[in-house]
Design a protein around this motif. Structure first.
Motif, PDB file in Angstrom:
ATOM      1  N   CYS A  23      -3.560 -12.643 -17.684  1.00  0.00           N
ATOM      2  CA  CYS A  23      -3.689 -11.410 -16.904  1.00  0.00           C
ATOM      3  C   CYS A  23      -4.812 -11.572 -15.892  1.00  0.00           C
ATOM      4  CB  CYS A  23      -3.984 -10.232 -17.817  1.00  0.00           C
ATOM      5  SG  CYS A  23      -4.246  -8.684 -16.908  1.00  0.00           S
ATOM      6  N   GLU A  24      -4.540 -11.099 -14.689  1.00  0.00           N
ATOM      7  CA  GLU A  24      -5.540 -11.141 -13.621  1.00  0.00           C
ATOM      8  C   GLU A  24      -5.516  -9.821 -12.871  1.00  0.00           C
ATOM      9  OE1 GLU A  24      -4.865 -14.213 -10.730  1.00  0.00           O
ATOM     10  OE2 GLU A  24      -6.588 -13.647  -9.511  1.00  0.00           O
ATOM     11  N   GLN A  25      -6.690  -9.326 -12.510  1.00  0.00           N
ATOM     12  CA  GLN A  25      -6.751  -8.123 -11.687  1.00  0.00           C
ATOM     13  C   GLN A  25      -7.646  -8.386 -10.470  1.00  0.00           C
ATOM     14  OE1 GLN A  25      -9.669  -6.027 -11.377  1.00  0.00           O
ATOM     15  NE2 GLN A  25     -10.961  -6.792 -13.040  1.00  0.00           N
ATOM     16  N   ASN A  26      -7.208  -7.848  -9.331  1.00  0.00           N
ATOM     17  CA  ASN A  26      -7.961  -8.034  -8.087  1.00  0.00           C
ATOM     18  C   ASN A  26      -8.548  -6.716  -7.591  1.00  0.00           C
ATOM     19  OD1 ASN A  26      -5.746  -6.695  -7.090  1.00  0.00           O
ATOM     20  ND2 ASN A  26      -4.999  -8.371  -5.821  1.00  0.00           N
ATOM     21  N   MET A  32     -11.151  -4.530 -18.876  1.00  0.00           N
ATOM     22  CA  MET A  32      -9.755  -4.925 -19.001  1.00  0.00           C
ATOM     23  C   MET A  32      -9.285  -4.701 -20.429  1.00  0.00           C
ATOM     24  SD  MET A  32      -9.539  -8.307 -16.565  1.00  0.00           S
ATOM     25  CE  MET A  32      -7.736  -8.309 -16.530  1.00  0.00           C
ATOM     26  N   TYR A  33      -7.960  -4.504 -20.569  1.00  0.00           N
ATOM     27  CA  TYR A  33      -7.386  -4.125 -21.848  1.00  0.00           C
ATOM     28  C   TYR A  33      -6.098  -4.902 -22.113  1.00  0.00           C
ATOM     29  CZ  TYR A  33      -9.961   0.116 -20.382  1.00  0.00           C
ATOM     30  OH  TYR A  33     -10.903   0.996 -19.922  1.00  0.00           O
ATOM     31  N   TRP A  34      -5.772  -5.008 -23.394  1.00  0.00           N
ATOM     32  CA  TRP A  34      -4.442  -5.435 -23.809  1.00  0.00           C
ATOM     33  C   TRP A  34      -3.844  -4.350 -24.684  1.00  0.00           C
ATOM     34  CZ3 TRP A  34      -1.358  -8.764 -21.774  1.00  0.00           C
ATOM     35  CH2 TRP A  34      -1.854  -9.908 -21.152  1.00  0.00           C
ATOM     36  N   TYR A  35      -2.578  -3.991 -24.353  1.00  0.00           N
ATOM     37  CA  TYR A  35      -1.826  -3.039 -25.135  1.00  0.00           C
ATOM     38  C   TYR A  35      -0.556  -3.711 -25.641  1.00  0.00           C
ATOM     39  CZ  TYR A  35      -4.442   0.976 -23.243  1.00  0.00           C
ATOM     40  OH  TYR A  35      -5.408   1.889 -22.908  1.00  0.00           O
ATOM     41  N   TYR A  49     -12.202  -5.391 -23.014  1.00  0.00           N
ATOM     42  CA  TYR A  49     -13.356  -6.184 -22.607  1.00  0.00           C
ATOM     43  C   TYR A  49     -14.047  -5.483 -21.448  1.00  0.00           C
ATOM     44  CZ  TYR A  49     -12.825 -10.583 -25.162  1.00  0.00           C
ATOM     45  OH  TYR A  49     -12.794 -11.543 -26.129  1.00  0.00           O
ATOM     46  N   ASN A  50     -15.370  -5.489 -21.484  1.00  0.00           N
ATOM     47  CA  ASN A  50     -16.138  -4.987 -20.358  1.00  0.00           C
ATOM     48  C   ASN A  50     -17.035  -6.115 -19.854  1.00  0.00           C
ATOM     49  OD1 ASN A  50     -17.079  -2.951 -18.536  1.00  0.00           O
ATOM     50  ND2 ASN A  50     -18.975  -2.921 -19.702  1.00  0.00           N
ATOM     51  N   SER A  68     -11.787 -13.970 -22.127  1.00  0.00           N
ATOM     52  CA  SER A  68     -12.083 -13.512 -20.768  1.00  0.00           C
ATOM     53  C   SER A  68     -12.990 -14.521 -20.083  1.00  0.00           C
ATOM     54  CB  SER A  68     -12.750 -12.137 -20.827  1.00  0.00           C
ATOM     55  OG  SER A  68     -13.016 -11.643 -19.532  1.00  0.00           O
ATOM     56  N   PRO A  69     -12.416 -15.425 -19.293  1.00  0.00           N
ATOM     57  CA  PRO A  69     -13.244 -16.427 -18.611  1.00  0.00           C
ATOM     58  C   PRO A  69     -14.144 -15.819 -17.539  1.00  0.00           C
ATOM     59  CG  PRO A  69     -10.954 -16.586 -17.927  1.00  0.00           C
ATOM     60  CD  PRO A  69     -10.992 -15.589 -19.041  1.00  0.00           C
ATOM     61  N   ASP A  70     -13.701 -14.732 -16.944  1.00  0.00           N
ATOM     62  CA  ASP A  70     -14.514 -13.988 -15.986  1.00  0.00           C
ATOM     63  C   ASP A  70     -13.970 -12.572 -15.964  1.00  0.00           C
ATOM     64  OD1 ASP A  70     -12.635 -15.931 -13.843  1.00  0.00           O
ATOM     65  OD2 ASP A  70     -12.371 -13.751 -13.874  1.00  0.00           O
ATOM     66  N   LYS A  71     -14.627 -11.677 -15.260  1.00  0.00           N
ATOM     67  CA  LYS A  71     -14.262 -10.267 -15.411  1.00  0.00           C
ATOM     68  C   LYS A  71     -12.932  -9.927 -14.739  1.00  0.00           C
ATOM     69  CE  LYS A  71     -16.569  -7.939 -11.579  1.00  0.00           C
ATOM     70  NZ  LYS A  71     -17.524  -6.871 -11.214  1.00  0.00           N
TER      71      LYS A  71
END
Lengths: 113, 113
Positions: A23-26, A32-35, A49-50, A68-71
């Motif tokens: 998962c990646e967010q820009n 970030m979350y997993w559901y 994760y925060n 989580s390798p990075d935020k």
């Protein structure tokens, strides 16, 4: 310019295998979350994760391990897959804090045979 | 204990008719309330949210919801539905004591031509 992306979109595998979902967010979000969404459409949070730090870890088998390798990234690794793991897994992100909107990815449809 | 309840699992409605999807919550602290929509084979998309202020909240696609503190409800309404509104609708609550979301079990809205 996808905000929250997940790969793969579909995943079909045999029982006992190990698999990962990315998962990646820009959006520049810190959280970030997993559901997991089951066949009855019920959504249950698994992890949060925060800024790369685990803050929520619901009752999930320890075969599931987030990383989580990075935020901007939160990956989900699943060991020794079981039939009951078949579901749709959604990644989401938000700014930290109360009342913040969560933005969801398109989902990864996992089928364990 | 805090919980979110969507009483109607399935709601069929004719095209151009009004619809109300019900959401109730139980909480002893302040809440933030959200409605999300999930179209077939897609992720969740925010329709609207209530944080504070006016209890009537307007969202996208002609939807609105009203926060009723005394009845602990946040029902979603649309005066005239379209075929394209056929989807799964989720109510979500975030409590002021923490940022975690709790989702209801979802309501499947089917618009009949």
């Amino acid at each position: 310019d996808t905000a929250v992306s997940q790969t793969p979109k579909y995943l079909v595998t045999q029982m006992g295998n190990d698999k990962s979902i990315k998962c990646e967010q820009n959006l520049g979000h810190d959280t970030m979350y997993w559901y997991k969404q089951d066949s009855k459409k019920f959504l249950k949070i698994m992890f949060s994760y925060n800024n790369k730090e685990l803050i929520i870890n619901e009752t999930v088998p320890n075969r599931f391990s987030p990383k989580s390798p990075d935020k901007a990234h939160l990956n989900l690794h699943i060991n020794s897959l079981e039939l009951g793991d078949s579901a749709v897994y959604f990644c989401a992100s938000s700014q930290p804090g109360r009342g913040e909107t969560q933005y969801f990815g398109p989902g990864t449809r996992l089928l364990v045979l | 204990a805090q919980s979110v309840t969507q009483l109607d699992s399935q709601v069929p409605v004719f095209e151009e008719a009004p619809v109300e999807l019900r959401c109730n919550y139980s909480s002893s602290v302040s809440v933030y309330l959200f409605w999300y929509v999930q179209y077939p084979n897609q992720g969740l998309q925010l329709l609207l949210k209530y944080l504070s202020g006016s209890t009537l909240v307007k969202g996208i696609n002609g939807f609105e919801a009203e926060f009723n503190k005394s009845q602990t409800s946040f029902h979603l309404r649309k005066p005239s539905v379209h075929i394209s509104d056929t989807a799964e609708y989720f109510c979500a609550v975030s409590w002021s004591a923490g940022g975690q979301f709790y989702f209801g079990t979802g309501t499947s809205l089917t618009v009949i031509p």
